[in-house]
Write an enzyme that holds these catalytic residues in place. Structure first.
Site, PDB file in Angstrom:
ATOM      1  N   GLU A 148       0.480  -1.455  -0.226  1.00  0.00           N
ATOM      2  CA  GLU A 148       0.371   0.093   0.026  1.00  0.00           C
ATOM      3  C   GLU A 148       0.552   0.859  -0.289  1.00  0.00           C
ATOM      4  OE1 GLU A 148      -2.651  -0.634   2.816  1.00  0.00           O
ATOM      5  OE2 GLU A 148      -3.292  -2.577   1.955  1.00  0.00           O
ATOM      6  N   ASN A 189       2.794  -4.651  -2.973  1.00  0.00           N
ATOM      7  CA  ASN A 189       0.730  -5.150  -3.369  1.00  0.00           C
ATOM      8  C   ASN A 189      -0.053  -3.586  -2.966  1.00  0.00           C
ATOM      9  OD1 ASN A 189      -1.648  -7.141  -2.612  1.00  0.00           O
ATOM     10  ND2 ASN A 189      -0.721  -6.671  -0.611  1.00  0.00           N
ATOM     11  N   HIS A 225     -10.461  -6.166  -3.112  1.00  0.00           N
ATOM     12  CA  HIS A 225     -11.475  -5.847  -2.050  1.00  0.00           C
ATOM     13  C   HIS A 225     -12.950  -5.099  -2.374  1.00  0.00           C
ATOM     14  CE1 HIS A 225      -9.167  -7.659   1.364  1.00  0.00           C
ATOM     15  NE2 HIS A 225      -7.973  -6.350   0.965  1.00  0.00           N
ATOM     16  N   GLU A 254      -6.275 -10.885  -1.469  1.00  0.00           N
ATOM     17  CA  GLU A 254      -6.822 -10.539  -0.846  1.00  0.00           C
ATOM     18  C   GLU A 254      -8.113 -10.328  -1.567  1.00  0.00           C
ATOM     19  OE1 GLU A 254      -5.743  -7.008   1.401  1.00  0.00           O
ATOM     20  OE2 GLU A 254      -3.910  -7.322   0.988  1.00  0.00           O
ATOM     21  N   ASP A 256     -11.884  -9.709  -1.512  1.00  0.00           N
ATOM     22  CA  ASP A 256     -13.858 -10.651  -0.756  1.00  0.00           C
ATOM     23  C   ASP A 256     -14.083  -9.551  -1.852  1.00  0.00           C
ATOM     24  OD1 ASP A 256     -12.405  -7.694   0.191  1.00  0.00           O
ATOM     25  OD2 ASP A 256     -11.858  -8.753   2.018  1.00  0.00           O
TER      26      ASP A 256
HETATM   27  O1  9MR Z   1      -8.116  -8.473   7.653  1.00  0.00           O
HETATM   28  C1  9MR Z   1      -6.777  -7.326   8.573  1.00  0.00           C
HETATM   29  C2  9MR Z   1      -7.513  -7.019   9.666  1.00  0.00           C
HETATM   30  O2  9MR Z   1      -7.986  -8.116  10.509  1.00  0.00           O
HETATM   31  C3  9MR Z   1      -6.354  -6.246  10.437  1.00  0.00           C
HETATM   32  O3  9MR Z   1      -7.399  -5.254  11.517  1.00  0.00           O
HETATM   33  C4  9MR Z   1      -6.324  -4.811   9.484  1.00  0.00           C
HETATM   34  C5  9MR Z   1      -5.114  -3.803   9.891  1.00  0.00           C
HETATM   35  O4  9MR Z   1      -4.790  -2.989   8.982  1.00  0.00           O
HETATM   36  O5  9MR Z   1      -5.545  -5.258   8.187  1.00  0.00           O
HETATM   37  C6  9MR Z   1      -6.797  -6.421   7.913  1.00  0.00           C
HETATM   38  O6  9MR Z   1      -5.579  -6.796   7.136  1.00  0.00           O
HETATM   39  C7  9MR Z   1      -5.363  -5.852   5.767  1.00  0.00           C
HETATM   40  C8  9MR Z   1      -4.446  -6.565   4.971  1.00  0.00           C
HETATM   41  O7  9MR Z   1      -3.515  -6.518   5.621  1.00  0.00           O
HETATM   42  C9  9MR Z   1      -3.721  -5.070   3.830  1.00  0.00           C
HETATM   43  N1  9MR Z   1      -5.101  -4.908   2.976  1.00  0.00           N
HETATM   44  C10 9MR Z   1      -6.248  -4.049   3.525  1.00  0.00           C
HETATM   45  C11 9MR Z   1      -6.861  -5.329   4.371  1.00  0.00           C
HETATM   46  C12 9MR Z   1      -7.910  -5.039   5.299  1.00  0.00           C
HETATM   47  O8  9MR Z   1      -8.016  -3.825   5.287  1.00  0.00           O
END
Ligand code: 9MR
Length: 461
Positions: A148, A189, A225, A254, A256
């Site tokens: 990111e 990513n 997402h 990722e 969903d």
């Molecule tokens: O799914 C993850 C969630 O449990 C955490 O609280 C969150 C914290 O930022 O991160 C989520 O996963 C993220 C991933 O690491 C990076 N891309 C976005 C995902 C969804 O927020």
């Protein structure tokens, strides 16, 4: 266990769902991996664990390999969650996708709030990368080295690393990762980069620069997402392809697809089509090596916490029951594997080409596994005409019956089996395919059995 042995064991167990291929079997037949994010805290829930083990051949730590989890105090590492994931993967013959090394979010407090000189910060970053990648050298096949890094307008995000070190932090992170495990594939990513837009253009230009500077980058992860009803499969495919054309691997990292809750059947059907569109986009790009979904069940997803009023974004529902989205993903893989023009293996030639077809459809009827008292069959039908609902028919040898089927509704009268579309695969474009499968009892089906569609005999495919 080989696919054949697995199917045989399932057959003997006599459960009704079991003979359907799993997602991982179906993905494997296309040469792709299918992964899930794994929530470390749920690995002791047997339902969760069983699905993660049986349906996926790749795992990503949802949180356990992030900087705040791994290095909560400077220089003090906690590998417990990461090690559990690696052990789980090894027990279940799975790949591990490492997530993530350098990210502006989920940094430990000491790093987030600490003041460091530029050179100290650079060393902190490269030490972290070196230590973590070194720890899992040989155990993690792919790493999200940088996560990111972009703003929506395509400029680089003002993270602590960028503010102090400039763009060179990215190259340094990749070099440190390569040195720590020369065999791991290294990814950048991001989200909202799935289609061509300002952000993905910025990412594209960065990757071109990194390549031209000889920075060791192997691939790009696209998080995906997404939102139900807002998925453009061909735009995703084109964007994946332009990154692939740079000589990079691409991965859906990722996936969903969320909706406003509560769900209803039309939203779930649209979601299934959207999952299918993303899978098809990956399957159409040979450099797209796999798809990871961001969570198994709607119960466990991050979405409702972040987007109040939205959710139900995963392939399994809150009771760990597979949703239409699950079947759509599965069918995307089985269709691609059964499509001679697609990325998977060619199906066997039918032994018996049957009567000449009418030209409106072709069918491939493949016995995937057989044993003394049964068989598993996959059928793929290509139609020249658009379909809105379908009915396929064929005859089984005397005494052979359908024990259970998938991706369609099955009925049998004497030798004649009639299969009608499931709720999620009735709409087929002209030139498109649909697939279904089933297990037999009382003997095996025969390769190349003639199939008719809507009463018209299909040509053997
Ligand atoms: O799914 C993850 C969630 O449990 C955490 O609280 C969150 C914290 O930022 O991160 C989520 O996963 C993220 C991933 O690491 C990076 N891309 C976005 C995902 C969804 O927020």
């Amino acid at each position: 266990m080989s696919a054949a042995a697995a199917t045989l064991a399932f057959g003997l167990a006599g459960t009704s769902q079991a003979a359907a291929p799993t997602l991982r079997e179906a993905a494997d037949a296309t040469g792709r991996f299918i992964g899930t994010a794994v929530n470390d805290g749920l690995l002791n829930n047997s339902t969760y664990r069983n699905i993660a083990a049986s349906e996926f051949d790749s795992v990503t730590a949802e949180n356990a390999m992030k900087w705040e989890a791994v290095e909560p105090q400077r220089g003090q590492y906690n590998w417990a969650g990461g090690d559990r994931l690696v052990q789980f993967a090894q027990q279940n013959d799975q790949l591990v996708y490492g997530h993530t090394l350098v990210w502006h979010s989920q940094m430990p407090q000491w790093l987030q709030n600490g003041s460091f000189s530029n050179s100290e910060l650079r060393t902190i970053m490269t030490d972290h990368v070196t230590t973590q990648v070194g720890r899992y050298r040989g155990d993690v096949q792919r790493w999200d080295v940088v996560n990111e890094a972009f703003n929506e307008d395509g400029s680089l995000r003002q993270s602590k690393f960028y503010q102090q070190l400039g763009e060179s932090y990215i190259a340094d992170a990749f070099r440190a990762a390569r040195a720590a495990d020369p065999n791991a594939k290294l990814f950048i990513n991001d989200y909202n980069t799935e289609v061509r837009n300002a952000k993905s253009d910025g990412l594209f230009r960065l990757v071109q620069r990194l390549k031209s500077q000889g920075v060791p980058i192997d691939g790009v992860g696209f998080q995906n997402h997404l939102i139900v009803g807002n998925v453009n499969g061909s735009a995703i495919q084109q964007n994946l392809q332009r990154f692939a054309d740079l000589g990079l691997e691409v991965v859906i990292t990722e996936l969903d697809i969320r909706m406003r809750t509560p769900s209803d059947s039309s939203k779930l059907q649209q979601q299934a089509r959207d999952y299918r569109a993303v899978a098809d986009a990956c399957l159409a790009v040979s450099a797209c090596s796999g798809i990871t979904v961001w969570g198994i069940s709607d119960r466990d997803s991050w979405v409702p916490d972040t987007f109040p009023g939205e959710g139900d974004a995963c392939p399994w529902d809150g009771n760990y029951q597979p949703k239409p989205a699950y079947h759509a993903l599965l069918t995307a893989f089985t269709d691609a594997a059964g499509d001679p023009g697609g990325p998977g293996e060619d199906p066997e030639d039918p032994e018996d080409p049957g009567e000449p077809g009418t030209g409106s459809c072709t069918a491939v009827f493949t016995v995937a596994n057989r044993w003394a008292t049964g068989s598993v069959v996959n059928v793929t039908v290509r139609t020249t005409q658009a379909l809105n609902g379908w009915r396929a028919e064929f005859d089984l040898p005397s005494g052979v019956t359908v024990a259970n089927g998938w991706n369609g509704g099955f009925s049998q009268s004497g030798a004649r089996v009639t299969v009608t579309n499931a709720a999620y695969n009735g709409t087929v474009a002209a030139g498109g395919t649909f697939s279904f499968g089933f297990q037999t009892n009382g003997g095996a089906a025969q390769d190349g059995t003639a199939v008719s569609l809507g009463g018209q005999r299909c040509a053997a495919g």
